[in-house]
Design a protein around this motif. Structure first.
Motif, mmCIF file in Angstrom:
data_model
loop_
_atom_site.group_PDB
_atom_site.id
_atom_site.type_symbol
_atom_site.label_atom_id
_atom_site.label_comp_id
_atom_site.label_asym_id
_atom_site.label_seq_id
_atom_site.Cartn_x
_atom_site.Cartn_y
_atom_site.Cartn_z
ATOM 1 N N GLY A 1 0.825 -1.178 -0.141
ATOM 2 C CA GLY A 1 -0.054 0.059 -0.035
ATOM 3 C C GLY A 1 0.941 1.257 -0.095
ATOM 4 O O GLY A 1 2.348 1.137 0.392
ATOM 5 N N ARG A 2 0.181 2.403 -0.375
ATOM 6 C CA ARG A 2 0.936 3.785 -0.223
ATOM 7 C C ARG A 2 0.741 4.166 0.988
ATOM 8 O O ARG A 2 0.581 5.649 1.165
ATOM 9 C CB ARG A 2 0.591 4.677 -1.472
ATOM 10 C CG ARG A 2 1.317 4.004 -2.561
ATOM 11 C CD ARG A 2 1.182 5.053 -3.796
ATOM 12 N NE ARG A 2 1.498 4.252 -5.079
ATOM 13 C CZ ARG A 2 0.367 3.974 -6.072
ATOM 14 N NH1 ARG A 2 -0.867 4.692 -5.580
ATOM 15 N NH2 ARG A 2 0.368 3.591 -7.049
ATOM 16 N N PHE A 3 0.559 3.504 2.267
ATOM 17 C CA PHE A 3 0.568 4.195 3.346
ATOM 18 C C PHE A 3 1.554 4.739 3.934
ATOM 19 O O PHE A 3 2.546 4.383 3.771
ATOM 20 C CB PHE A 3 -0.138 3.287 4.508
ATOM 21 C CG PHE A 3 -1.436 2.374 3.919
ATOM 22 C CD1 PHE A 3 -2.686 3.096 4.057
ATOM 23 C CD2 PHE A 3 -1.372 1.236 3.409
ATOM 24 C CE1 PHE A 3 -3.922 2.347 3.774
ATOM 25 C CE2 PHE A 3 -2.695 0.534 3.218
ATOM 26 C CZ PHE A 3 -3.818 1.123 3.168
ATOM 27 N N THR A 4 1.243 5.996 5.007
ATOM 28 C CA THR A 4 2.345 6.463 5.742
ATOM 29 C C THR A 4 2.436 5.301 6.994
ATOM 30 O O THR A 4 1.534 4.705 6.970
ATOM 31 C CB THR A 4 2.078 7.982 6.118
ATOM 32 O OG1 THR A 4 0.958 8.031 6.915
ATOM 33 C CG2 THR A 4 1.895 8.773 4.973
ATOM 34 N N TYR B 1 1.270 6.153 9.635
ATOM 35 C CA TYR B 1 -0.171 6.344 10.403
ATOM 36 C C TYR B 1 -1.042 5.412 9.704
ATOM 37 O O TYR B 1 -1.689 4.659 10.495
ATOM 38 C CB TYR B 1 -0.822 7.602 10.132
ATOM 39 C CG TYR B 1 -0.026 9.008 10.779
ATOM 40 C CD1 TYR B 1 -0.480 9.417 12.123
ATOM 41 C CD2 TYR B 1 0.937 9.374 10.225
ATOM 42 C CE1 TYR B 1 0.297 10.315 12.607
ATOM 43 C CE2 TYR B 1 1.435 10.409 10.817
ATOM 44 C CZ TYR B 1 1.205 11.132 11.794
ATOM 45 O OH TYR B 1 1.788 11.944 12.502
ATOM 46 N N GLY B 2 -1.067 5.208 8.611
ATOM 47 C CA GLY B 2 -2.029 4.146 7.974
ATOM 48 C C GLY B 2 -1.598 2.761 8.287
ATOM 49 O O GLY B 2 -2.486 1.946 8.662
ATOM 50 N N THR C 1 -2.615 2.077 11.827
ATOM 51 C CA THR C 1 -4.012 2.067 12.095
ATOM 52 C C THR C 1 -4.504 0.291 11.578
ATOM 53 O O THR C 1 -5.226 -0.096 12.349
ATOM 54 C CB THR C 1 -4.671 2.984 11.249
ATOM 55 O OG1 THR C 1 -4.238 4.250 11.776
ATOM 56 C CG2 THR C 1 -6.186 2.799 11.345
ATOM 57 N N ALA C 2 -3.724 -0.073 10.462
ATOM 58 C CA ALA C 2 -4.108 -1.437 9.839
ATOM 59 C C ALA C 2 -3.710 -2.064 11.094
ATOM 60 O O ALA C 2 -4.460 -3.236 11.102
ATOM 61 C CB ALA C 2 -3.374 -1.367 8.845
ATOM 62 N N VAL D 1 -6.260 -1.923 14.025
ATOM 63 C CA VAL D 1 -7.839 -2.622 13.804
ATOM 64 C C VAL D 1 -7.611 -4.180 13.716
ATOM 65 O O VAL D 1 -8.416 -4.702 14.244
ATOM 66 C CB VAL D 1 -8.170 -1.933 12.535
ATOM 67 C CG1 VAL D 1 -9.565 -2.679 12.137
ATOM 68 C CG2 VAL D 1 -8.530 -0.526 12.787
ATOM 69 N N LEU E 1 -13.387 1.107 16.706
ATOM 70 C CA LEU E 1 -13.190 2.408 16.919
ATOM 71 C C LEU E 1 -11.698 2.611 17.733
ATOM 72 O O LEU E 1 -11.085 3.454 17.592
ATOM 73 C CB LEU E 1 -14.152 2.949 17.767
ATOM 74 C CG LEU E 1 -15.503 3.133 16.614
ATOM 75 C CD1 LEU E 1 -16.689 4.197 17.446
ATOM 76 C CD2 LEU E 1 -15.182 4.319 15.333
ATOM 77 N N LEU F 1 -8.799 2.053 15.643
ATOM 78 C CA LEU F 1 -8.567 3.086 14.915
ATOM 79 C C LEU F 1 -7.876 4.104 15.691
ATOM 80 O O LEU F 1 -6.582 4.817 15.363
ATOM 81 C CB LEU F 1 -9.767 3.683 14.287
ATOM 82 C CG LEU F 1 -9.635 5.080 13.575
ATOM 83 C CD1 LEU F 1 -8.937 4.554 12.279
ATOM 84 C CD2 LEU F 1 -11.313 5.215 13.192
ATOM 85 N N LEU G 1 -3.726 5.579 15.253
ATOM 86 C CA LEU G 1 -3.352 6.519 14.852
ATOM 87 C C LEU G 1 -2.424 7.417 15.952
ATOM 88 O O LEU G 1 -1.636 7.984 15.745
ATOM 89 C CB LEU G 1 -4.645 7.820 14.805
ATOM 90 C CG LEU G 1 -5.638 7.350 13.524
ATOM 91 C CD1 LEU G 1 -6.732 8.114 13.445
ATOM 92 C CD2 LEU G 1 -4.747 7.568 12.103
ATOM 93 N N ASP H 1 5.696 8.337 14.035
ATOM 94 C CA ASP H 1 6.109 9.264 13.411
ATOM 95 C C ASP H 1 7.081 10.517 13.899
ATOM 96 O O ASP H 1 8.209 10.509 13.325
ATOM 97 C CB ASP H 1 4.800 10.175 12.733
ATOM 98 C CG ASP H 1 5.260 11.234 11.461
ATOM 99 O OD1 ASP H 1 6.230 10.952 10.918
ATOM 100 O OD2 ASP H 1 4.352 12.014 11.224
ATOM 101 N N GLU H 2 6.684 11.007 14.811
ATOM 102 C CA GLU H 2 7.544 11.790 15.689
ATOM 103 C C GLU H 2 8.940 11.195 16.082
ATOM 104 O O GLU H 2 10.070 11.939 16.042
ATOM 105 C CB GLU H 2 6.799 12.187 17.045
ATOM 106 C CG GLU H 2 5.519 12.982 16.752
ATOM 107 C CD GLU H 2 5.872 14.324 16.258
ATOM 108 O OE1 GLU H 2 7.192 14.589 16.300
ATOM 109 O OE2 GLU H 2 5.185 15.141 15.735
ATOM 110 N N ARG I 1 11.095 11.050 13.131
ATOM 111 C CA ARG I 1 11.431 12.460 12.684
ATOM 112 C C ARG I 1 13.036 12.916 13.631
ATOM 113 O O ARG I 1 13.823 13.664 13.079
ATOM 114 C CB ARG I 1 10.697 13.543 12.984
ATOM 115 C CG ARG I 1 9.381 13.604 11.855
ATOM 116 C CD ARG I 1 8.218 14.264 12.348
ATOM 117 N NE ARG I 1 7.050 14.194 11.232
ATOM 118 C CZ ARG I 1 6.617 14.892 10.399
ATOM 119 N NH1 ARG I 1 7.189 15.962 10.566
ATOM 120 N NH2 ARG I 1 5.797 14.544 9.569
#
Lengths: 124, 174
Positions: free
Chosen positions: B100-103, B105-106, B109-110, B113, B141, B144, B148, B155-156, B159
């Motif tokens: 997939g082209r998810f970051t 985050y995606g 999340t996958a 879930v 939920l 999810l 995230l 992500d942080e 970085r």
């Protein structure tokens, strides 16, 4: 102010929306599912242990490892010998199809609706 | 990473981090009384390992984490339960990252879930009562939200540590 970059791309957003939609559909489906509860079915290891009327206040011992209480039309797990106590802290259930699970002892409490027919009170 | 020693050391650091996060999570009282609803903090270490070292090493860290945390704070039962959720979510995250082209985050999340979906399925089989899928919407939920959140933390972290290739070089050349 520095321009805030977008952290989530289109694929991420699509996934978020998909999950939200699935959850919403699930909730709506459950709304049609749940009616007023009439009786409580207890299963142990997938076998029906007994079915009890919700309008009759009672305490049910489930094989020594769990104790269930029915009062004022609601049921809850009063005591369990397992370490996590998740089932004991679960909210009380009264609507059809609501379920409390004690995974370590493989015990479930499920509320059955009034129209489920064959509701028998089994005294064990 | 060329040297076996460096690889072993990095896997050790990440496994240690994962176990520590698992311990921190065990200190947080259960807020929602739905089976399987939890923060999944330890998944942060697994997500980072997936980005920095790839699927194989992430799987090793996942296995070490679940065994150690299970024996310290749980029992054989909870280990089997965690293994099902942990490895299904890792497999889904690998596929999401690869195809997939998810970051991050995606991907995370996958993972969150799918972890919850796997656990509710295992629970339904264990108690032989399909009606516990009643919990699925709530668990979707929560997966999810925690996915995230872990994605944000991942992500942080990346970085600050540097993107995967940069971090890889920095570690290899020291």
């Amino acid at each position: 102010m520095k321009h805030r970059e977008r952290r989530l791309n289109r694929w991420d957003m699509a996934l978020v929306i998909l999950v939200l939609a699935a959850a919403l559909a699930g909730f709506l489906l459950e709304l049609t599912w749940t009616g007023q509860g009439a009786s409580l079915q207890i299963t142990v290891d997938g076998e029906v242990f007994g079915t009890y009327q919700l309008d009759k206040d009672q305490t049910i011992d489930i094989g020594g490892g769990n104790r269930c209480r029915i009062e004022d039309g609601a049921a809850w797990m009063e005591w369990a010998d397992c370490p996590d106590q998740l089932c004991v802290r679960h909210t009380h259930i009264s609507r059809a199809n609501e379920t409390v699970v004690c995974l370590p002892n493989r015990v479930t409490l499920t509320v059955l609706g009034g129209e489920d027919g064959e509701v028998d009170t089994i005294v064990s | 990473m060329q040297s076996i020693g460096k690889r072993a050391a990095m896997l050790g650091v990440f496994s240690g981090g994962a176990i520590l996060l698992g311990y921190v999570e065990s200190l947080i009282p259960v807020l929602f009384f739905v089976p399987g609803m939890k923060l999944g903090l330890a998944n942060l270490a697994v997500v980072l390992a997936l980005y920095y070292f790839g699927p194989g090493d992430a799987a090793v860290i996942q296995l070490v984490r679940i065994s150690v945390v299970g024996f310290l704070f749980g029992n054989l039962f909870s280990i089997a339960f965690s293994l099902a959720g942990g490895f299904f979510s890792l497999a889904v995250m690998c596929l999401a990252k690869r195809y997939g082209r998810f970051t991050v985050y995606g991907v995370s999340t996958a993972g969150g879930v799918s972890h919850n979906i796997a656990q509710i399925c295992v629970a339904a089989v264990l108690v032989e009562n399909v009606k516990i899928v009643y919990y699925l919407p709530v668990l979707l939920l929560s997966g999810l939200a925690t996915g995230l959140l872990i994605g944000l933390a991942g992500d942080e972290t990346m970085r600050r540590l540097g993107a995967p290739p940069k971090f890889y070089d920095a570690v290899s050349n020291q």
